[in-house]
Scaffold this active site. Sequence first.
Site, PDB file in Angstrom:
ATOM      1  N   TRP A  71       1.993   1.718  -3.442  1.00  0.00           N
ATOM      2  CA  TRP A  71       0.954   2.354  -4.268  1.00  0.00           C
ATOM      3  C   TRP A  71       1.049   3.872  -4.128  1.00  0.00           C
ATOM      4  O   TRP A  71       0.902   4.609  -5.099  1.00  0.00           O
ATOM      5  CB  TRP A  71      -0.454   1.914  -3.834  1.00  0.00           C
ATOM      6  N   TRP A 116      -9.224   7.694  -8.345  1.00  0.00           N
ATOM      7  CA  TRP A 116     -10.393   7.971  -9.196  1.00  0.00           C
ATOM      8  C   TRP A 116     -10.205   7.429 -10.606  1.00  0.00           C
ATOM      9  O   TRP A 116     -11.115   6.840 -11.188  1.00  0.00           O
ATOM     10  CB  TRP A 116     -10.716   9.478  -9.220  1.00  0.00           C
ATOM     11  N   GLU A 170       0.843  -1.208   0.000  1.00  0.00           N
ATOM     12  CA  GLU A 170       0.000   0.000   0.000  1.00  0.00           C
ATOM     13  C   GLU A 170       0.874   1.253   0.000  1.00  0.00           C
ATOM     14  O   GLU A 170       0.578   2.238  -0.663  1.00  0.00           O
ATOM     15  CB  GLU A 170      -0.938   0.012   1.206  1.00  0.00           C
ATOM     16  N   ASN A 209     -10.877   2.746   2.519  1.00  0.00           N
ATOM     17  CA  ASN A 209     -10.457   2.512   1.129  1.00  0.00           C
ATOM     18  C   ASN A 209     -11.469   1.701   0.321  1.00  0.00           C
ATOM     19  O   ASN A 209     -11.769   2.032  -0.820  1.00  0.00           O
ATOM     20  CB  ASN A 209      -9.094   1.813   1.107  1.00  0.00           C
ATOM     21  N   TRP A 248     -15.514  11.304 -13.480  1.00  0.00           N
ATOM     22  CA  TRP A 248     -14.747  11.050 -12.254  1.00  0.00           C
ATOM     23  C   TRP A 248     -14.185  12.337 -11.658  1.00  0.00           C
ATOM     24  O   TRP A 248     -13.955  12.422 -10.448  1.00  0.00           O
ATOM     25  CB  TRP A 248     -13.637  10.027 -12.509  1.00  0.00           C
ATOM     26  N   TRP A 283     -20.013  11.617 -20.772  1.00  0.00           N
ATOM     27  CA  TRP A 283     -20.516  11.534 -19.399  1.00  0.00           C
ATOM     28  C   TRP A 283     -21.887  12.186 -19.275  1.00  0.00           C
ATOM     29  O   TRP A 283     -22.214  13.105 -20.029  1.00  0.00           O
ATOM     30  CB  TRP A 283     -19.553  12.242 -18.451  1.00  0.00           C
TER      31      TRP A 283
HETATM   32  C1  LIG Z   1     -11.265   6.998  -5.241  1.00  0.00           C
HETATM   33  C2  LIG Z   1     -10.098   6.970  -4.262  1.00  0.00           C
HETATM   34  C3  LIG Z   1      -9.611   8.163  -3.757  1.00  0.00           C
HETATM   35  C4  LIG Z   1      -8.528   8.156  -2.859  1.00  0.00           C
HETATM   36  N1  LIG Z   1      -8.055   9.357  -2.366  1.00  0.00           N
HETATM   37  C5  LIG Z   1      -6.990   9.365  -1.538  1.00  0.00           C
HETATM   38  C6  LIG Z   1      -6.475  10.588  -1.042  1.00  0.00           C
HETATM   39  O1  LIG Z   1      -6.952  11.684  -1.363  1.00  0.00           O
HETATM   40  N2  LIG Z   1      -5.422  10.536  -0.163  1.00  0.00           N
HETATM   41  C7  LIG Z   1      -4.851   9.341   0.209  1.00  0.00           C
HETATM   42  O2  LIG Z   1      -3.900   9.355   1.008  1.00  0.00           O
HETATM   43  N3  LIG Z   1      -5.313   8.176  -0.262  1.00  0.00           N
HETATM   44  C8  LIG Z   1      -6.359   8.145  -1.119  1.00  0.00           C
HETATM   45  N4  LIG Z   1      -6.846   6.944  -1.569  1.00  0.00           N
HETATM   46  C9  LIG Z   1      -6.137   5.695  -1.217  1.00  0.00           C
HETATM   47  C10 LIG Z   1      -6.644   5.005   0.069  1.00  0.00           C
HETATM   48  O3  LIG Z   1      -8.025   4.921   0.054  1.00  0.00           O
HETATM   49  C11 LIG Z   1      -6.194   5.723   1.345  1.00  0.00           C
HETATM   50  O4  LIG Z   1      -4.818   5.985   1.308  1.00  0.00           O
HETATM   51  C12 LIG Z   1      -6.479   4.857   2.579  1.00  0.00           C
HETATM   52  O5  LIG Z   1      -7.850   4.570   2.669  1.00  0.00           O
HETATM   53  C13 LIG Z   1      -6.023   5.599   3.823  1.00  0.00           C
HETATM   54  O6  LIG Z   1      -6.334   4.854   4.963  1.00  0.00           O
HETATM   55  P1  LIG Z   1      -5.197   4.246   5.883  1.00  0.00           P
HETATM   56  O7  LIG Z   1      -4.160   5.276   6.167  1.00  0.00           O
HETATM   57  O8  LIG Z   1      -5.852   3.599   7.023  1.00  0.00           O
HETATM   58  O9  LIG Z   1      -4.580   3.184   4.873  1.00  0.00           O
HETATM   59  P2  LIG Z   1      -3.710   1.888   5.138  1.00  0.00           P
HETATM   60  O10 LIG Z   1      -4.463   0.742   4.579  1.00  0.00           O
HETATM   61  O11 LIG Z   1      -3.268   1.816   6.526  1.00  0.00           O
HETATM   62  O12 LIG Z   1      -2.465   2.138   4.168  1.00  0.00           O
HETATM   63  C14 LIG Z   1      -1.272   2.789   4.603  1.00  0.00           C
HETATM   64  C15 LIG Z   1      -0.949   3.945   3.702  1.00  0.00           C
HETATM   65  O13 LIG Z   1      -0.694   3.494   2.375  1.00  0.00           O
HETATM   66  C16 LIG Z   1      -1.117   4.477   1.448  1.00  0.00           C
HETATM   67  N5  LIG Z   1      -2.149   3.898   0.589  1.00  0.00           N
HETATM   68  C17 LIG Z   1      -3.000   2.901   0.890  1.00  0.00           C
HETATM   69  N6  LIG Z   1      -3.769   2.599  -0.170  1.00  0.00           N
HETATM   70  C18 LIG Z   1      -3.402   3.424  -1.164  1.00  0.00           C
HETATM   71  C19 LIG Z   1      -3.820   3.600  -2.509  1.00  0.00           C
HETATM   72  N7  LIG Z   1      -4.776   2.843  -3.080  1.00  0.00           N
HETATM   73  N8  LIG Z   1      -3.248   4.581  -3.233  1.00  0.00           N
HETATM   74  C20 LIG Z   1      -2.268   5.346  -2.715  1.00  0.00           C
HETATM   75  N9  LIG Z   1      -1.820   5.214  -1.458  1.00  0.00           N
HETATM   76  C21 LIG Z   1      -2.371   4.272  -0.685  1.00  0.00           C
HETATM   77  C22 LIG Z   1      -1.699   5.622   2.248  1.00  0.00           C
HETATM   78  O14 LIG Z   1      -0.686   6.596   2.408  1.00  0.00           O
HETATM   79  C23 LIG Z   1      -2.054   4.963   3.567  1.00  0.00           C
HETATM   80  O15 LIG Z   1      -2.069   5.844   4.652  1.00  0.00           O
HETATM   81  C24 LIG Z   1      -7.928   6.931  -2.478  1.00  0.00           C
HETATM   82  C25 LIG Z   1      -8.445   5.723  -2.997  1.00  0.00           C
HETATM   83  C26 LIG Z   1      -9.516   5.753  -3.872  1.00  0.00           C
HETATM   84  C27 LIG Z   1     -10.043   4.450  -4.408  1.00  0.00           C
END
Ligand SMILES: Cc1cc2nc3c(=O)[nH]c(=O)nc-3n(C[C@H](O)[C@H](O)[C@H](O)COP(=O)(O)OP(=O)(O)OC[C@H]3O[C@@H](n4cnc5c(N)ncnc54)[C@H](O)[C@@H]3O)c2cc1C
Length: 471
Positions: free
Chosen positions: A277, A381, A274, A340, A358, A305
């Site tokens: 990512w 997105w 993650e 997420n 989107w 759209w």
């Molecule tokens: C439509 C959409 C919009 C999103 N917008 C954002 C946003 O504005 N800011 C944001 O930080 N994340 C975004 N995410 C990614 C992800 O949803 C969040 O990072 C995550 O939910 C944060 O929760 P957590 O810190 O508990 O994640 P954890 O599951 O604990 O993951 C640890 C860290 O990994 C990173 N991470 C995890 N998943 C992703 C991912 N898919 N993409 C990029 N980084 C990731 C984040 O920095 C996160 O804090 C988005 C995902 C989607 C599908």
Amino acid sequence: MKRIIHWFRRDLRLHDNTALHEASRRGAELVPVFILEEALSAGVDVGAARLAFLLKSVEALRLELRRAGYNLVVRKGKSDELIPALCRETGASAVFCNKRYEPYTVRRDERIAQKLSTMGVEFHRLKDSVIWENREILTQSGTPYTVFTPYSKAWKSRAVPAPLPSLPPETQSSTVYQSDEVPLDPWIFGHRLNHPVTAGGEVEALKLWQSFLAGPIHHYEEQRNFPSINGTSKLSPHLRCGNIGIRRMVIDILKARTASNPMQAKNCDVFLSELIWREFYTQILSNFPHVMRHNFRREYDALAWSDNEEHFQAWCVGQTGYPIVDAAMRCLNQTGWMHNRLRMIVAMFLTKDLLLHWQRGERYFMQKLTDGDMAANNGGWQWSSGTGTDAAPYFRIFNPTTQGQKFDPQGKFIGQWVPELVSLDEKMIHLPWENPLLASRLKYTQPIVLHEKQRPKCLAMYAAIKVSKSS
Ligand SMILES: Cc1cc2nc3c(=O)[nH]c(=O)nc-3n(C[C@H](O)[C@H](O)[C@H](O)COP(=O)(O)OP(=O)(O)OC[C@H]3O[C@@H](n4cnc5c(N)ncnc54)[C@H](O)[C@@H]3O)c2cc1C
């Protein structure tokens, strides 16, 4: 007295901070600075939750710096004017900061670099918020990766640098410069916040990280998809503000991985993915800045759209008639947070059921999320809508009802955010419209579209692009 400015931006911490560490080794008086950008008052993508969390983190930083004997200088205005002005005022010979990667910040930093160069002031921008930046991990042909799995493999094949030591305490009394207060008001620059702000700052981030490492990380893979379980780190707002260092996190995970049994090691690997990512999307934004305004795959710019405003408003306020979508949107509006799995569900629903662009969802998320981050949000997105790098193919369309049944099987999350449905059993809570008598008694909206009817429309909308491209 020789002076050096450290300009804090997305690195609001004293530990493991590259530019701060370098600045502190120059043998000069360190002047820590934070600029509250004037543009925050006007930006349509700026949200109160994000801003409030940022300011709480700045305030926490100010207190930590004071404990270490430094006075944080806070100024409000435009950094491309204020940084050169502060150099004149303090007589600083160099400015250190950590790099940012959003195209507009890169352009702004270039303007500042030019101004400082004409003044004879050094300007150092160092890598800090990512382990590997845009040109560091490339394919064999020297181009950026656009598919996650090989990128992640290349990322993991390299040795991760060690975290850096904390800023040493100031031994002499540091000069006091005029500093603005950090505004901690619920009305921030005209943005109104209607819910409590998550606690910010480095100490909070480290606490959260330690408690995640002590427990939830060991069940991360099995629990991370269930919104009613506290199974993820919730560190994203802290990572966005740089309240915690990415090197610290990755090294801790690698250590935990080595000390674990194979099952626990697997959980550490999934969590590390993650974080990769996050870097993947940062390098995408940096290498392909057109994603800010366009589809990564430009052929999709021609998608037809819908412009149904009522549908968009219903989605925003959580009144679509799809329980899991409505619960997720209400949670976002009332807390600044969304899990997420739910982000993927609501994003797919907006683009593939309501057929809305989107970019409308992307902007709404930036206005509401505490962790709103341009690169991760845009990537998320475009992934959900099937227009981005390594995206879910356009024909992968989530069914919002089965997603709810699978990831909120007892309807706990739905019941928490959609009180109209709390009395329903775990079957009916996902499809309240199935029993018309019951549905007529509930004060809950009927589905605004029918998934089964929207799915073929969506497929046709995307297929039209494929056809016109090949003809
Ligand atoms: C439509 C959409 C919009 C999103 N917008 C954002 C946003 O504005 N800011 C944001 O930080 N994340 C975004 N995410 C990614 C992800 O949803 C969040 O990072 C995550 O939910 C944060 O929760 P957590 O810190 O508990 O994640 P954890 O599951 O604990 O993951 C640890 C860290 O990994 C990173 N991470 C995890 N998943 C992703 C991912 N898919 N993409 C990029 N980084 C990731 C984040 O920095 C996160 O804090 C988005 C995902 C989607 C599908």
